[in-house]
Design an enzyme around this catalytic site. Structure first.
Site, PDB file in Angstrom:
ATOM      1  CG  ASP A  32      -1.888   0.928   1.172  1.00 42.48           C
ATOM      2  OD1 ASP A  32      -2.340   1.324   0.067  1.00 42.48           O
ATOM      3  OD2 ASP A  32      -2.651   1.236   2.099  1.00 42.48           O
ATOM      4  CD1 TRP A  91       7.378   6.735  -2.871  1.00 46.65           C
ATOM      5  CD2 TRP A  91       6.978   7.206  -4.747  1.00 46.65           C
ATOM      6  NE1 TRP A  91       8.471   7.239  -3.368  1.00 46.65           N
ATOM      7  CE2 TRP A  91       8.455   7.182  -4.808  1.00 46.65           C
ATOM      8  CE3 TRP A  91       6.235   7.601  -6.287  1.00 46.65           C
ATOM      9  CZ2 TRP A  91       9.250   7.612  -5.739  1.00 46.65           C
ATOM     10  CZ3 TRP A  91       7.081   7.901  -7.159  1.00 46.65           C
ATOM     11  CH2 TRP A  91       8.446   7.857  -6.930  1.00 46.65           C
ATOM     12  CB  SER A 106      -8.354  -5.858  -3.712  1.00 46.16           C
ATOM     13  OG  SER A 106      -8.788  -4.393  -3.730  1.00 46.16           O
ATOM     14  CG  ASN A 137      -7.361  -2.386  -5.976  1.00 48.06           C
ATOM     15  OD1 ASN A 137      -6.559  -3.213  -5.886  1.00 48.06           O
ATOM     16  ND2 ASN A 137      -7.534  -1.563  -5.040  1.00 48.06           N
ATOM     17  CD1 TRP A 138     -12.409  -5.993  -9.851  1.00 47.14           C
ATOM     18  CD2 TRP A 138     -11.855  -5.181 -11.623  1.00 47.14           C
ATOM     19  NE1 TRP A 138     -11.763  -6.908 -10.513  1.00 47.14           N
ATOM     20  CE2 TRP A 138     -11.300  -6.283 -11.685  1.00 47.14           C
ATOM     21  CE3 TRP A 138     -11.453  -4.278 -12.851  1.00 47.14           C
ATOM     22  CZ2 TRP A 138     -10.652  -6.863 -12.679  1.00 47.14           C
ATOM     23  CZ3 TRP A 138     -10.924  -4.937 -13.940  1.00 47.14           C
ATOM     24  CH2 TRP A 138     -10.387  -6.213 -13.906  1.00 47.14           C
TER      25      TRP A 138
HETATM   26  C1  FPP Z   1      -1.885   0.276  -3.374  1.00 43.84           C
HETATM   27  O1  FPP Z   1      -1.623   1.395  -3.382  1.00 43.84           O
HETATM   28  C2  FPP Z   1      -1.554  -0.460  -4.432  1.00 43.84           C
HETATM   29  C3  FPP Z   1      -2.107  -1.148  -5.156  1.00 43.84           C
HETATM   30  C4  FPP Z   1      -3.559  -0.923  -5.258  1.00 43.84           C
HETATM   31  C5  FPP Z   1      -1.811  -1.891  -6.451  1.00 43.84           C
HETATM   32  C6  FPP Z   1      -0.418  -2.707  -5.980  1.00 43.84           C
HETATM   33  C7  FPP Z   1       0.251  -2.759  -7.416  1.00 43.84           C
HETATM   34  C8  FPP Z   1       1.521  -2.831  -7.628  1.00 43.84           C
HETATM   35  C9  FPP Z   1       2.666  -2.602  -6.388  1.00 43.84           C
HETATM   36  C10 FPP Z   1       2.286  -2.370  -9.011  1.00 43.84           C
HETATM   37  C11 FPP Z   1       2.003  -3.864  -9.947  1.00 43.84           C
HETATM   38  C12 FPP Z   1       2.104  -5.158  -9.224  1.00 43.84           C
HETATM   39  C13 FPP Z   1       2.751  -5.901  -9.723  1.00 43.84           C
HETATM   40  C14 FPP Z   1       3.022  -7.443  -8.979  1.00 43.84           C
HETATM   41  C15 FPP Z   1       3.953  -6.029 -10.691  1.00 43.84           C
HETATM   42  P1  FPP Z   1      -2.557   2.715  -3.529  1.00 43.84           P
HETATM   43  O2  FPP Z   1      -2.913   3.057  -4.738  1.00 43.84           O
HETATM   44  O3  FPP Z   1      -3.724   2.043  -2.745  1.00 43.84           O
HETATM   45  O4  FPP Z   1      -1.943   3.777  -2.608  1.00 43.84           O
HETATM   46  P2  FPP Z   1      -2.507   4.826  -1.588  1.00 43.84           P
HETATM   47  O5  FPP Z   1      -3.207   4.449  -0.445  1.00 43.84           O
HETATM   48  O6  FPP Z   1      -1.405   5.712  -1.218  1.00 43.84           O
HETATM   49  O7  FPP Z   1      -3.450   5.657  -2.537  1.00 43.84           O
END
Ligand code: FPP
Length: 244
Positions: free
Chosen positions: A18, A23, A63, A66-67
């Protein structure tokens, strides 16, 4: 930093990656750039696990929830995943890593499903380490699907209610054949499990860190392992019982 004890490594580490969005915001970039940097952390973490001898690594890459994100972000995340698989398959072969995936894989779309299947097929005989990607995954959905399959087996006369045990249930989950995670790491400062491996994490040790996923480097991972190695896992028993 504390030394890692090779005799007390967690067999299975699961990670909620997360903080990509935050970032990106802190670096005045778009969210997608945060995910791109997050993919670098994935690469480094897989290498570290392989190097120190972790046998199973499960990453919550996408997840069910996430959709609900903006379409462009969903598209970019899936594209990133496809690129990752294409770029890393050779390294997986070189490092003897088997790729598996859990979740509603059909929903990912034809192109990504194909790439995923090709990568899983190509790495199927590798034995060094298992990299498990949770994609379009939800813990409750996993359990509902398992219940559905057991009801079908029941209606078909293959199982009776008395035969339904914890082991049988676990065997109907998408993680059948994988040990339960010993350690869950969640980056990004939130202290929750967000519908991840709900059944499987009954006795998992949790490690939460403020570090945002794109900043998560090998030293952060090793710190989490060292922290895990300080803990006493009692599984409901007393310390004394464990000593005898
Ligand atoms: C959460 O950060 C992260 C995700 C929803 C996706 C995770 C995906 C990756 C690390 C990259 C691709 C994966 C692979 C296996 C190559 P967020 O966007 O929810 O962060 P935030 O809470 O700061 O908004």
């Amino acid at each position: 930093m504390k030394e890692i004890d090779p005799a007390k490594l967690p067999q299975h580490v699961a990670i909620i990656m997360d903080g990509n969005g935050r970032w990106a915001e802190r670096h005045a970039m778009g969210r997608i750039m945060g995910h791109r940097k997050g993919a670098d952390s994935v690469r480094e973490t897989v290498r570290t696990c392989h190097r120190i001898g972790i046998r199973y690594l499960t990453l919550y890459a996408f997840s069910m929830e996430n959709w609900l994100r903006p379409k462009a972000e969903v598209r970019a995340l899936l594209k990133l995943l496809k690129e990752y698989l294409e770029n890393e398959v050779q390294e997986m072969m070189d490092q003897d890593i088997r790729l598996v995936a859990i979740g509603n894989l059909d929903s990912l779309g034809e192109a990504i499903h194909m790439t995923l299947k090709e990568t899983m097929d190509r790495t199927a005989r590798n034995q060094g380490m298992v990299l498990n990607l949770a994609l379009s995954y939800g813990g409750r959905d996993d359990m509902v699907e398992a219940a559905r399959r057991m009801v079908s087996d029941g209606l078909a006369g293959r199982i009776t209610p008395a035969e339904v045990t914890k082991e049988l249930f676990a065997g109907h989950l998408s993680t059948a054949g994988l040990p339960d995670p010993d350690l869950l790491i969640r980056t990004g400062g939130e202290c929750r499990i967000s519908n991840f491996l709900l059944w499987q994490m009954a006795y998992t040790e949790f490690y939460f860190t403020e570090t945002l996923w794109p900043d998560f480097r090998e030293r952060h991972f090793l710190k989490a392992i060292a922290d895990y190695q300080q803990r006493e896992r009692r599984f409901g028993m007393t310390s004394e019982q464990l000593r005898t």
